[in-house]
Motif scaffolding. Structure first.
Motif, PDB file in Angstrom:
ATOM      1  N   ILE A 172       0.835  -1.208   0.000  1.00  0.00           N
ATOM      2  CA  ILE A 172       0.000   0.000   0.000  1.00  0.00           C
ATOM      3  C   ILE A 172       0.868   1.256   0.000  1.00  0.00           C
ATOM      4  CG2 ILE A 172      -1.765   1.287   1.243  1.00  0.00           C
ATOM      5  CD1 ILE A 172      -2.757  -1.290  -0.020  1.00  0.00           C
ATOM      6  N   ALA A 173       1.950   1.225   0.778  1.00  0.00           N
ATOM      7  CA  ALA A 173       2.838   2.385   0.851  1.00  0.00           C
ATOM      8  C   ALA A 173       3.504   2.661  -0.489  1.00  0.00           C
ATOM      9  CB  ALA A 173       3.898   2.163   1.932  1.00  0.00           C
ATOM     10  N   ALA A 178       3.263   5.937  -2.817  1.00  0.00           N
ATOM     11  CA  ALA A 178       4.454   6.631  -3.309  1.00  0.00           C
ATOM     12  C   ALA A 178       4.390   6.818  -4.827  1.00  0.00           C
ATOM     13  CB  ALA A 178       5.706   5.851  -2.917  1.00  0.00           C
ATOM     14  N   ALA A 179       3.928   5.784  -5.525  1.00  0.00           N
ATOM     15  CA  ALA A 179       3.811   5.885  -6.983  1.00  0.00           C
ATOM     16  C   ALA A 179       2.784   6.949  -7.369  1.00  0.00           C
ATOM     17  CB  ALA A 179       3.431   4.533  -7.577  1.00  0.00           C
ATOM     18  N   LEU A 180       1.677   7.006  -6.637  1.00  0.00           N
ATOM     19  CA  LEU A 180       0.671   8.042  -6.912  1.00  0.00           C
ATOM     20  C   LEU A 180       1.240   9.436  -6.705  1.00  0.00           C
ATOM     21  CD1 LEU A 180      -2.543   6.494  -5.300  1.00  0.00           C
ATOM     22  CD2 LEU A 180      -2.244   7.114  -7.711  1.00  0.00           C
ATOM     23  N   TRP A 213       5.602  14.766 -11.783  1.00  0.00           N
ATOM     24  CA  TRP A 213       5.384  14.005 -13.013  1.00  0.00           C
ATOM     25  C   TRP A 213       6.314  14.497 -14.117  1.00  0.00           C
ATOM     26  CZ3 TRP A 213       4.098   9.791 -15.202  1.00  0.00           C
ATOM     27  CH2 TRP A 213       3.686   9.737 -16.541  1.00  0.00           C
ATOM     28  N   ARG A 214       6.582  15.774 -14.156  1.00  0.00           N
ATOM     29  CA  ARG A 214       7.484  16.328 -15.169  1.00  0.00           C
ATOM     30  C   ARG A 214       8.860  15.682 -15.083  1.00  0.00           C
ATOM     31  NH1 ARG A 214      10.561  17.744 -18.174  1.00  0.00           N
ATOM     32  NH2 ARG A 214      10.831  19.639 -19.408  1.00  0.00           N
ATOM     33  N   LEU A 215       9.276  15.305 -13.873  1.00  0.00           N
ATOM     34  CA  LEU A 215      10.558  14.644 -13.679  1.00  0.00           C
ATOM     35  C   LEU A 215      10.442  13.132 -13.864  1.00  0.00           C
ATOM     36  CD1 LEU A 215      13.548  14.797 -12.815  1.00  0.00           C
ATOM     37  CD2 LEU A 215      12.767  14.620 -10.438  1.00  0.00           C
ATOM     38  N   TRP A 257       4.300  -0.444  -9.580  1.00  0.00           N
ATOM     39  CA  TRP A 257       3.167   0.466  -9.414  1.00  0.00           C
ATOM     40  C   TRP A 257       3.350   1.713 -10.277  1.00  0.00           C
ATOM     41  CZ3 TRP A 257      -1.289  -0.916  -7.994  1.00  0.00           C
ATOM     42  CH2 TRP A 257      -1.553  -1.731  -6.898  1.00  0.00           C
ATOM     43  N   PHE A 258       4.572   2.216 -10.328  1.00  0.00           N
ATOM     44  CA  PHE A 258       4.843   3.417 -11.125  1.00  0.00           C
ATOM     45  C   PHE A 258       4.585   3.162 -12.610  1.00  0.00           C
ATOM     46  CE2 PHE A 258       7.956   5.701 -13.772  1.00  0.00           C
ATOM     47  CZ  PHE A 258       7.459   6.990 -13.615  1.00  0.00           C
TER      48      PHE A 258
END
Length: 240
Positions: free
Chosen positions: A29-30, A34-36, A45-47, A177-178
């Motif tokens: 879940i963590a 973190a991915a969100l 998101w730009r990075l 997740w990312f």
């Protein structure tokens, strides 16, 4: 090859292909949270989108090779755009699959990663990702692209060789997740650009010219693949 070397290789393969304990649910879940965090805010998101671009262009390159095209080179740019150049027949199934592989690569890689994690193969995932990054580095043709892939690959190597099992597990889950979450956003960004009259040379528009199928239907395919991968991969990661 002597028996000692054979035994060492066998031991290494057992270590890489073997299974590792699943992390606690709170870790899963963590890492999702973190991915969100790195996918949702525009600044982060730009990075982080640079990593999605690596997977996007890598998908173009891999499918080009698998369909018999000659991969000339890959470029990654600081604005998170990229370019993969291959030689071969300008039409036909090989070119169509190559063009379609970009937007579908990150979510499908995430789905494949979720399948590996679902069977406890954390080390295998990290090693496969490292090998893919090394193979891609050979085809990079600009300095920014080489630096981006080197930093990403070095991170995987560092985690694979230095970190303990718990850190490796958390890192692997965060990466997958990312890919699953980050694979969804680019199709929506492309849709927004096309709605404003931009992105006339996007993958969807190139596919439309190649197949005479409306670009909107190709965009729908990108959405379908990314969302289905997120749902399926998420179920595996959460153990549902």
């Amino acid at each position: 090859m002597d028996s000692t070397a054979s035994a060492s290789l066998a031991s290494l393969w057992d270590e890489v292909s073997g299974t590792q304990p699943d992390p606690d649910l709170w870790v899963v879940i963590a890492t999702l949270a973190a991915a969100l965090v790195v996918v949702t805010p525009h600044g982060l998101w730009r990075l982080s989108r640079n990593a999605i671009t690596i997977a996007h262009e890598g998908g173009h390159g891999l499918v080009a090779l698998l369909t018999g095209r000659t991969l000339t080179g890959i470029r990654l740019h600081s604005d998170t755009s990229g370019l993969t150049v291959s030689r071969g027949k300008p039409t036909g199934i090989g070119m169509i699959l190559t063009a379609a592989a970009g937007y579908t690569a990150p979510p499908l890689l995430g789905l494949g990663g979720a399948a590996l994690l679902g069977t406890g193969r954390i080390t295998l995932l990290l090693w496969l990702a490292t090998l893919l990054l090394v193979a891609m580095l050979v085809m990079i043709r600009n300095a920014y692209g080489a630096l981006t892939v080197l930093v990403t690959g070095a991170t995987f190597v560092l985690v694979s060789w230095v970190a303990g099992p718990q850190v490796q597990a958390a890192f692997a889950y965060a990466v997958v997740w990312f890919l699953l979450l980050g694979g969804v956003r680019p199709a929506f960004e492309l849709q927004a650009k096309r709605a404003r009259g931009g992105a006339g040379d996007s993958d969807a528009d190139q596919l439309s010219r190649l197949t005479h199928v409306p670009a909107g239907l190709w965009l729908f395919l990108f959405h379908a693949v990314s969302l289905c991968a997120l749902l399926g991969g998420g179920r595996w990661l959460l153990g549902l």
